[in-house]
Structures are given as structure tokens and as C-alpha cells.
Design a protein around this motif. Structure first.
Motif, mmCIF file in Angstrom:
data_model
loop_
_atom_site.group_PDB
_atom_site.id
_atom_site.type_symbol
_atom_site.label_atom_id
_atom_site.label_comp_id
_atom_site.label_asym_id
_atom_site.label_seq_id
_atom_site.Cartn_x
_atom_site.Cartn_y
_atom_site.Cartn_z
ATOM 1 N N ASN A 1 8.052 11.206 -34.549
ATOM 2 C CA ASN A 1 7.640 10.022 -35.301
ATOM 3 C C ASN A 1 8.851 9.389 -35.994
ATOM 4 O O ASN A 1 9.734 10.082 -36.499
ATOM 5 C CB ASN A 1 6.610 10.411 -36.358
ATOM 6 N N HIS B 1 11.370 4.384 -30.115
ATOM 7 C CA HIS B 1 10.476 4.570 -28.972
ATOM 8 C C HIS B 1 10.000 3.195 -28.513
ATOM 9 O O HIS B 1 9.845 2.281 -29.330
ATOM 10 C CB HIS B 1 9.228 5.386 -29.342
ATOM 11 N N GLU C 1 4.491 4.245 -26.919
ATOM 12 C CA GLU C 1 4.878 5.622 -26.611
ATOM 13 C C GLU C 1 4.630 6.504 -27.827
ATOM 14 O O GLU C 1 4.792 6.076 -28.958
ATOM 15 C CB GLU C 1 6.345 5.675 -26.205
ATOM 16 N N GLU C 2 4.264 7.756 -27.577
ATOM 17 C CA GLU C 2 4.015 8.695 -28.665
ATOM 18 C C GLU C 2 5.248 8.798 -29.569
ATOM 19 O O GLU C 2 6.370 8.930 -29.093
ATOM 20 C CB GLU C 2 3.669 10.081 -28.120
ATOM 21 N N THR D 1 6.171 4.594 -34.584
ATOM 22 C CA THR D 1 5.511 4.389 -35.882
ATOM 23 C C THR D 1 6.140 3.233 -36.655
ATOM 24 O O THR D 1 6.040 3.182 -37.876
ATOM 25 C CB THR D 1 5.597 5.666 -36.735
ATOM 26 N N THR E 1 -0.108 5.724 -31.905
ATOM 27 C CA THR E 1 0.967 6.505 -31.287
ATOM 28 C C THR E 1 1.606 7.514 -32.239
ATOM 29 O O THR E 1 2.620 8.128 -31.910
ATOM 30 C CB THR E 1 2.053 5.558 -30.748
ATOM 31 N N TYR E 2 1.014 7.687 -33.408
ATOM 32 C CA TYR E 2 1.507 8.706 -34.342
ATOM 33 C C TYR E 2 1.209 10.093 -33.782
ATOM 34 O O TYR E 2 0.088 10.378 -33.361
ATOM 35 C CB TYR E 2 0.829 8.538 -35.698
ATOM 36 N N LYS E 3 2.205 10.965 -33.786
ATOM 37 C CA LYS E 3 2.017 12.322 -33.276
ATOM 38 C C LYS E 3 1.629 13.261 -34.412
ATOM 39 O O LYS E 3 2.405 13.494 -35.338
ATOM 40 C CB LYS E 3 3.278 12.848 -32.597
#
Length: 601
Positions: free
Chosen positions: A338, A342, A346-347, A350, A392-394
């Protein structure tokens, strides 16, 4: 002769910008002949302010980091190896000297202030008003160091000369009497200079440059008064004669006298509320705004460091170095992937929130209670990131612990993109400060590491805090020039309707307006509600290394540990040993209270 040491600073990064100073052989400087000129006095004062940068450089031992984790609004977080952070959050031990650096840094600042106060009289051929200003700053700084030390440890030795004697801890009333004396002197000695800001609160001529002022002393006095009278159950703050532990009590500050000082601040200082709450914080900068729809929709425009609302702040330089950067920002930012660069979708994407160590996840109880109490309050969205709403926040990134999905916005990396005017290609920057577009006087377009790219202020006291303190001191009296009391002046800025003054309403207002600014823990201490509020952190849903769990009670639970320690830290045991037992340990820190690891249930 007493030789000055621990003063050397090669950069005036305590103020608004870095200016190289000639490196001086301090071993040849002694307090019989130094300082002789205002330039030398500036060098000496820079050495005192430098203690703030050193404090934040080791952010884990900083006042904000410790007090935020001890509050009910945040957990320790980070990764599984960051157990010391969890120990702080849960009022437990993590080694015998877990707060040694916090203790040492405060006394380093105190020693430097003591040196200054005993030698600034050496300045020659200079107007007395200039010497008085330096002396006032030194009194303010010594008061600040002692007050924050007392908030952390309570029972501490009191030294008012540049010596390192082995002396017992001072009685609490004598310690606070010295703090009150220093603030009284600071107010007397520093000029009532009005600062200059434009209509949006931006500093017009670098007038709010991080130096202590008469107004900062008045605001700090209010904070000291409320803490001392609340924690120790008194109605006044004693004033000593300035001689430390043996001082005679020569006066007292009452609530009315402290409120009167704040009224002078409101009327004469030039400090004023920023029209938009959002524009106090760096996420409202113009570089980020170019590629962030939420900022565009809300027409954000950052008032900048040293804005009209800032009464006192730690300043940072524009060098790509940890000592000059605001390391709290690094600590409180999101764990990778995060916050890194990216492609959108995409993961880990943020934007605009950047990456760091994942310290201090925000309690879901704060988010929920805030929504229940003030559903229309813009400050909740302006203070807290609801990360689980970012597609897309992991979750559980880099083995994050105590993850709630909520992160604070006030001290966090805010990223930006820079567009090549020829090709249209975008370049990702780990901080808006290094975009070359964020400020009217932009910083160089360096390729800074994300670990050193934070240069924004750490605000210690701002005007909204002073307004709320005035309301508390006066039970909601109207302030001339505001047409209402301090609590409702702050609410009006947030677009909220007026409420009748009550302590319960004031407590909520301080929690929401000042969230994550290092004051919540000391507020619940002085109000006598710490045990009940801290206990609300147990039984909440969190993610622990990608597992969904609930928070547990450690060491008997938050309320039990607060009661045992009275909310004060363990004194470094090495200092007790060095003192040959002259120093005594605070209660609640013996026995089996060592934090070993997280409970996964």
C-alpha cells in the motif's frame, strides 16, 4: 569555567528553512564569554530547538508517538516484530529501559535551556528587548521540556542550573511551580508581536517560523493549568520563585487568569482559524490536488506550514535526511505494498496515501462513536481514512497487526504525480513536497526516499485547541470578536450547529477536533475517565497478520494497567541504578507485566 557542549547544530532546521552555519569548536566556547552577539545567541537557541528534531528522528520515543498509543483512539500496529509499540499501547513493559531515549532527550533539552538561561546575559552592545526575547524563548522551552517530561513520567528530578547532580525526584507541586514560573517569565519577556497572514491563513512573511512566542507561552500555560488541576484535583496552579525544588511558592494561576491570557492571544496575536478544516493538513496541497478528485471536489488549498492556526510547531528542513524530516509521517503511513507506486486498479494503489511502517491504526470505536455523535461532521472524513473502502487497498499488508481499516490523515505521506509537459508522462513522488509544484516557493525536485521525504510541521498547539481550552476554563463564556464561546467557534468552522456548553459536549468536541494531535490521552487522564475509555479497546474486530480476530486484554486489561500505573511510564531502570537508588520507580511497573507477544484469538 562551565563549557558548553551538546549544543552544536550545523543547520537551522528548527526554523522554516535550512541555513548552513559555520561549524564551531564548541570546546573553546564557555559560558563566561559566550554568547557575545545575537548571531551567537541564535546558534545557542538553535541547539535547544534541535532537541525537537532529535526527538522526532527517534519517533518511537517521541511525545506524540507514546501518547497517541496510550490513548483510546489508536493501537500500536506495525508488524509482529514491533512489539514495543504494542507494549506502549497496553501499558506493559518491553525491556527495562524501554523509554530511556524519551527520558534522555527531555533532559538534553533542559540542560541546553539551562545553559542558555545562565549565559545569555553575556550578549554585548545589544538592545535589552532582543536579549529579553532570547531569554523568554529559553524559559518557554525549559517549561515545555519539563511539562512533557512530567506528563510522561510524573516523578522527575528538577534541575534549573546546567549541572548533572544526582538528586531525588521533585515533589509534583514544586515541579509544576517551576513550569509556571518559566511560562510567566516567557510571557513577560517576549514581545506581543502580531503575526501576518492572508485571508486564507497563509503566512505572509515567514512570521510564524517555529520560534516560541508570547502567544505560545499563553497557550501552553492553559494546557499546563488544565492538566495539573485536573490530575491533582486542585483549583489553581502554583507559581514558584524559579529556584527549583527549594522554591518558595510566590503566587498562583487561577482559571480566570489563564483565560485572560488566552483572550489576549485571541485579540492581539493575529492567529485565526483556517476557514476550512481540510486546509490545515498537507493532504490539501495543490500538487496532489491535480490528480485527486476528492481534493478537486472540495476545492482544497493547503494553508501551508506556519499557517495562522499554528501557535507552536516542530519545524523540519528540506534535506533528504532522517534528522531533518518528520519521521512521525513515516511511522504512521501504510505498510507496503500500500502507498507505493502502482497503476490505478492494481493491488496496493492507495493514492494519495503513501507508505511507511503502519503504526497507530485508528480504533473502530472512534469511527463509530464519531458517526453516532456527529453524522454530519466533515472532520471525521477530514481526519480518518476508511481504507477498507479503497478497492485496491491490501488488507494485512506486510504482516500488519491490529489492523482496523482506519488510518489517520494528519501525519501521513501524501503522494503526488508530476506531469512531463512535453510527453505527458506522469512521475510518482513519495511526497507532495518533492513535486516541485506543491508550494508557492517550491522545494527542489529531488528523488527523495519515502523514508526522508516528509518535511511538514508537527503542530504542537493550534488555535482551535486554545479556543476549546478557553471554553473549558470559563464554562463556555463568549469570546470578544467571535460572538460565541470557543467550543462553538470551532464547531461553526466545521459547519456544525451550536450546542450548549457542558463538560460532556466539550469532551467530545476536543476528541473530534484534535484527534491524533497528541492531546487525547492527557485529556482523559485529567478528566478522570481514562479507565472506562481505554477499556473500550477490548473486544474490537481487527486483522492480525491476515487473520480476523478480536482485541484481547493484556496484563489484566487496559483499565487494570492504567489503575496500577496511574497512567505514567516506567522510569528507565538504568537511571535508577546509576543514581544508586536516589531515583525511585513509579508504581505499577514491577511484577509480571512484560509484553512478550500478541494473543491470536
Amino acid at each position: 569555567m562551565k563549557k558548553i557542549f551538546l549544543i552544536l547544530a550545523t543547520c537551522v532546521f528548527a526554523f522554516s528553512s535550512c541555513v548552513d552555519l559555520e561549524v564551531v569548536d564548541w570546546q573553546n566556547k564557555n559560558t563566561a564569554i559566550f554568547p557575545r552577539t545575537p548571531a551567537e545567541a541564535d546558534q545557542m537557541m538553535t541547539g535547544i530547538y534541535n532537541a525537537f528534531n532529535q526527538e522526532i528522528n527517534d519517533y518511537r520515543q517521541s511525545q506524540n508517538f507514546i501518547s497517541e498509543f496510550m490513548s483510546d483512539d489508536r493501537f500500536g500496529g506495525g508488524g509482529q516484530l514491533d512489539r514495543a509499540w504494542a507494549a506502549t499501547d497496553k501499558f506493559m513493559r518491553f525491556g527495562r529501559d524501554m523509554y530511556y531515549t524519551a527520558w534522555q532527550r527531555k533532559y538534553q533539552g533542559i540542560y541546553r535551556a539551562n545553559v542558555a538561561l545562565t549565559s545569555l546575559g553575556n550578549i554585548e552592545n545589544t538592545e535589552q528587548s532582543v536579549i529579553d526575547r532570547y531569554m523568554g524563548e529559553a524559559h518557554f522551552l525549559r517549561a515545555y521540556f519539563y511539562f512533557t517530561l512530567a506528563q510522561l513520567f510524573e516523578n522527575v528530578p528538577l534541575l534549573v542550573e546546567p549541572v548533572t547532580n544526582n538528586i531525588p525526584q521533585a515533589p509534583v507541586d514544586k515541579l509544576y511551580a517551576q513550569i509556571a514560573y518559566d511560562l510567566q517569565k516567557a510571557i513577560e519577556l517576549m514581545p506581543a508581536t502580531k503575526l501576518n497572514f492572508d485571508a486564507n491563513g497563509k503566512d505572509l512573511n515567514n512570521s510564524n517560523n517555529g520560534r516560541a512566542t508570547r502567544w505560545a507561552a499563553q497557550a501552553l500555560l492553559a494546557r499546563v493549568y488544565l492538566f495539573y488541576t485536573g490530575v491533582y484535583g486542585t483549583s489553581s496552579l502554583p507559581i514558584g520563585d524559579g529556584t527549583g525544588t527549594d522554591a518558595e511558592i510566590v503566587g498562583e494561576y487561577t482559571a480566570a487568569a489563564v483565560a485572560e491570557g488566552l483572550e489576549e492571544l485571541f485579540a492581539q496575536s493575529g492567529h485565526k482559524l483556517i476557514p476550512s478544516f481540510y486546509n490545515i493538513w498537507p493532504y490539501s496541497n495543490l500538487a496532489t490536488k491535480e490528480h485527486w478528485k476528492w481534493s478537486q471536489d472540495n476545492d482544497l488549498d493547503w494553508a501551508g506550514d506556519g499557517c495562522s492556526e499554528t501557535i507552536f510547531a516542530y519545524k523540519f528542513g528540506n534535506r533528504n535526511n532522517t534528522l531533518y524530516s518528520n519521521q512521525l509521517v513515516l511511522a504512521y503511513s501504510l505498510r507496503l505494498p500500500n502507498g507505493q507506486e502502482h497503476p490505478e486498479g492494481e493491488e496496493g494503489y492507495t493514492f494519495p496515501w503513501g507508505n511507511g511502517w503502519g503504526a497507530g491504526p485508528v480504533s473502530s470505536a472512534l469511527w463509530d462513536e464519531w458517526e453516532k455523535d456527529e453524522p454530519a461532521d466533515i472532520r471525521r472524513e477530514g481526519s480518518i481514512i476508511d481504507a477498507f473502502e479503497i478497492p485496491t487497498y491490501k488488507k494485512g499488508a506486510d504482516m500488519q497487526v491490529e489492523e482496523t481499516g482506519y488510518w489517520q490523515k494528519k501525519q501521513i505521506y501524501v503522494t503526488a504525480y508530476v506531469e512531463n509537459p512535453t510527453t505527458g508522462e506522469l512521475t510518482f513522488k513519495p511526497s507532495y513536497n518533492f513535486s516541485g509544484k506543491a508550494l508557492s516557493d517550491p522545494l527542489p525536485d529531488w528523488n527523495a526516499s519515502f523514508q526522508t521525504a516528509a518535511t511538514n510541521d508537527y503542530i504542537v498547539i493550534r488555535l482551535a485547541d486554545a479556543l476549546l481550552m478557553h471554553a473549558e476554563l470559563t464554562n463556555g463564556q463568549t469570546i470578544s470578536g467571535y460572538g460565541t464561546d470557543g467550543m462553538n467557534a470551532v464547531r461553526a468552522r466545521a459547519g456544525l450547529p451550536a450546542k450548549p456548553y457542558s463538560l460532556a459536549n466539550l469532551q467530545k468536541e476536543r476528541r473530534y477536533e484534535l484527534a491524533f494531535e497528541g492531546v487525547r490521552y492527557y485529556d482523559i487522564m485529567r478528566w478522570g475517565i481514562a479507565e472506562q475509555e481505554l477499556a473500550k479497546q477490548e473486544g474490537l474486530s481487527v486483522i492480525m497478520q491476515e487473520q480476523e480476530l478480536t482485541t484481547q486484554a493484556y496484563g489484566g486489561g487496559y483499565a487494570s494497567r492504567f489503575k496500577a500505573t496511574r497512567g505514567f511510564l516506567i522510569i528507565p531502570e538504568s537511571q535508577i541504578e546509576i543514581s544508586s537508588g536516589v531515583l525511585k520507580q513509579n508504581p505499577g511497573w514491577d511484577g509480571n507485566v512484560e509484553f512478550s507477544d500478541f494473543i491470536f484469538q
